[in-house]
Design an enzyme around this catalytic site. Sequence first.
Site, short mmCIF file in Angstrom:
data_model
loop_
_atom_site.label_atom_id
_atom_site.label_comp_id
_atom_site.label_asym_id
_atom_site.label_seq_id
_atom_site.Cartn_x
_atom_site.Cartn_y
_atom_site.Cartn_z
N HIS B 261 0.83 -1.21 0.00
CA HIS B 261 0.00 0.00 0.00
C HIS B 261 0.87 1.26 0.00
O HIS B 261 0.71 2.15 -0.85
CB HIS B 261 -0.91 -0.04 1.24
CG HIS B 261 -1.85 1.11 1.36
ND1 HIS B 261 -3.16 1.05 0.93
CD2 HIS B 261 -1.69 2.36 1.86
CE1 HIS B 261 -3.76 2.21 1.16
NE2 HIS B 261 -2.88 3.02 1.73
N GLU B 262 1.80 1.33 0.95
CA GLU B 262 2.64 2.54 1.06
C GLU B 262 3.55 2.69 -0.16
O GLU B 262 3.88 3.81 -0.56
CB GLU B 262 3.46 2.52 2.35
CG GLU B 262 2.65 2.46 3.65
CD GLU B 262 1.60 3.55 3.79
OE1 GLU B 262 1.76 4.62 3.18
OE2 GLU B 262 0.60 3.33 4.51
#
Lengths: 493, 493
Positions: B261-262
């Site tokens: 995600h990051e």
Amino acid sequence: MSNYDQLISHYQTINHFNHAQAMLGWDAAANMPAGGNEARSNAMAELSVHVHRLSTQPQLSEWFNNAENETLTTEQTASLREMKRQWLQATLLPEELVQAQSKAGSKCEHAWRTQRQENDWTGFEKNWKEVVTLSREEAQIRSDILGLTPYDAMLDKFEPDTTTVSLDVLFSDVKTWLPELIEKALAKQQTESIIMPSGIYPTAAQKSLGLDIMKLLKFDFDHGRLDQSVHPFCGGVPSDVRITTRYDESDFVQALMGIVHETGHARYEQGLPKAFAGLPVGEARSMGIHESQSLFFEMQIGRSKDFITHLLRLSKDAFNAHKDPVFTEDNLYKLYTRVDKGFIRVDADELTYPAHVILRYEIERDLINGLIEHTDVPEVWDEKMKATLGISTKGNFKNGCMQDIHWTDGAFGYFPSYTLGAMYAAQYKATMTQTVDIDAAIKSGDLTPIFQWLSDNIWSQASLHTTDELIKRATGETLNAAHFKKHLEGRYL
Amino acid sequence: MSNYDQLISHYQTINHFNHAQAMLGWDAAANMPAGGNEARSNAMAELSVHVHRLSTQPQLSEWFNNAENETLTTEQTASLREMKRQWLQATLLPEELVQAQSKAGSKCEHAWRTQRQENDWTGFEKNWKEVVTLSREEAQIRSDILGLTPYDAMLDKFEPDTTTVSLDVLFSDVKTWLPELIEKALAKQQTESIIMPSGIYPTAAQKSLGLDIMKLLKFDFDHGRLDQSVHPFCGGVPSDVRITTRYDESDFVQALMGIVHETGHARYEQGLPKAFAGLPVGEARSMGIHESQSLFFEMQIGRSKDFITHLLRLSKDAFNAHKDPVFTEDNLYKLYTRVDKGFIRVDADELTYPAHVILRYEIERDLINGLIEHTDVPEVWDEKMKATLGISTKGNFKNGCMQDIHWTDGAFGYFPSYTLGAMYAAQYKATMTQTVDIDAAIKSGDLTPIFQWLSDNIWSQASLHTTDELIKRATGETLNAAHFKKHLEGRYL
């Protein structure tokens, strides 16, 4: 608001930007990937410009004039003196000179990184000429304003109130006994056997051991941390001190003592008085006094037999090396007190280190005062190396006068701090012995009485006094090389 | 210098201070010991004040007026529009309101940290009242100046040009099919067996695996790094993006997908156009578009069967778990697509997440527009939770309306971004499929064609266009919830 209070508020504002600058600098050395460099440099340059603007604001002159006529306590008077000192440092050079120096220094330093590897004196000399010329110009301006000799005016940036007169007395004393002491130590060492580390010492184990040592030295982990960088240093801010080291998996010796050294710097910063946090009077007194803390930790505590016993115990566990013959009290102590006449200052041992510093001091003093030219430096260097350590650097520029970064961007006046620090540390020890059982404290593993003395006499005093006053209050006399001599003789004879 | 160029130079200066602020913020979350907090907060507050001062300098008004009459290229016109947008955001609220909000928000958020644990709605409500009152005041001022409804004026801070009218259309569509889809997915899931992780997954192994995944996703390590923090986030600056995750040694599932995600956020930042570096037009378009990148990485790439195959291979090696029944393709896919109706948004799965967001959107919309009062929130929350997920939060404030940090300091208007991001991501996928063999690219381990599409259509476009234009240029239409529905049905039915 009084003009004094205006100044206090203004310098606290400056401090907030310096906080940002300090953390960005630490991050650049400890974390930042190479691709982050351009934006970081731009951000840090902008912060510098802003701090310079704040530090030279026109109304400061009036505030200082008025504040000097306001009723102030002794501490406030000291605080005013230190703010004024920083203001003077910020304002006394014309901006064009500072910019020209920054440009010439960056150019010379950047090129030096490859020129040194290639032993390219001719290439280096071309850039360095400009650096030396501008530094002499700087020294002359400082000299005119401060009423000091040109070199003393440069010294003043790092060691306020220290002069060539006092350094000449101290260092010429050292020169009368150091060469002989080195020879005696080497002769003694030759009769002894030593086992060099030859195992693999994993980074993770070295780091964990380093943290244990920092705990023993009462590093405050609520106000700081340990990281890695190519060149070990102590950075950050007093409430959050960031020390770094580097690890070599084939040798644990340097990383561990490096951590002890940086912890000394760190505890000084952590021990600065909260009441003056963020103000010039609350900062470390000088580079030499800073070095006196790291060297007290490294030389007076770290390399003592009793501390080596702790190191031994902790290292054996960390490296699971209970059967390794490197790890005996005797052998570890020999490793940490080994003497070697080498070319390189940063690799030098405690005993030969002052010879490297005094050589540089004498050269930069004469260079800034105009007694020699920058083209004379390699020859003078060679002569002095032969005279003090008996080794020649003829044609060997990279291991001679091109070895240090300091001169490449004009940091003339800094070198003496290293040996002043070592001398101060030995002098503290001599005084401390009168009231503290140092050996017993180290042996017990509870070093509190030692740290209490340092805190009372040095850390908590920050810049409340001049260096001479600070030392006199702590030890009863100004700096005296005899203590240093006695310490070295005790350890190496 | 033209007035346009004056503005460019000014916004680059602001950017340098924002760089410092971003790195200090990252450091505070990833490195700083607790004792460093006070000095850090003071430094960051000083930087904020300085940036605000630069952002509201009186001459900006004239520069903007004049620049609008200067001859500009299309890109320069966009750049001017975005600088003006930031200037307007900085200037439209009276300073006293901003200060009052900052004070009330800090107080409410700080107390909330313990009040939430203690389920203390009564205590929370007292502080929150002021936050809501001030946010309504803010919304009214923004509304008057921008000509938007009060809630739309708050949305505009995070999602420029997104309105309640469009959100109501999108979200009411979702509400017609989501509850049934959730029930069907749960029913299907009940017929399947799953093996939950039960081993020890060491932090070092998880981190090393995380770095491998980042390499697969072509994170640029020359312009960023991975660290740890309590709350994972993506920080730093485009040339040096700092992502963080947290590790749970009893479960690897969250940390790994968190990194995916990051990394999506990070690649957006790393892919922003260098030509506009440091300028508003060179920044990410909106919170929703930012989330569309992290969610494209997490939901469209990371939870796909082909990507799970890579995860499986890498995890087995990292955890030396070749015989652990948790690590089969089928089981890992089930772990990463498990549906669960729970109270907590941040723990919610892909399918139930929109229900949490829509509930918050409807409540904050009505609260800011004055249709409900802050004391009505627990009851409305309970009703809506029962209606959408069939679970009650009556009296359970800590797992109900007190669970999120956003509202405690008045960040009303932010929640919709999460689901907008998920919808945008599904829509990119639908378009991308027409020209890119996505499954084949993921399967091959060389995801370049996917990233090229994202770079061409989103990353390189930064804020050159409005959100609607950006999406239309990328996908041929504005946001359409049908793609999201199709994606969820494909995965969960």
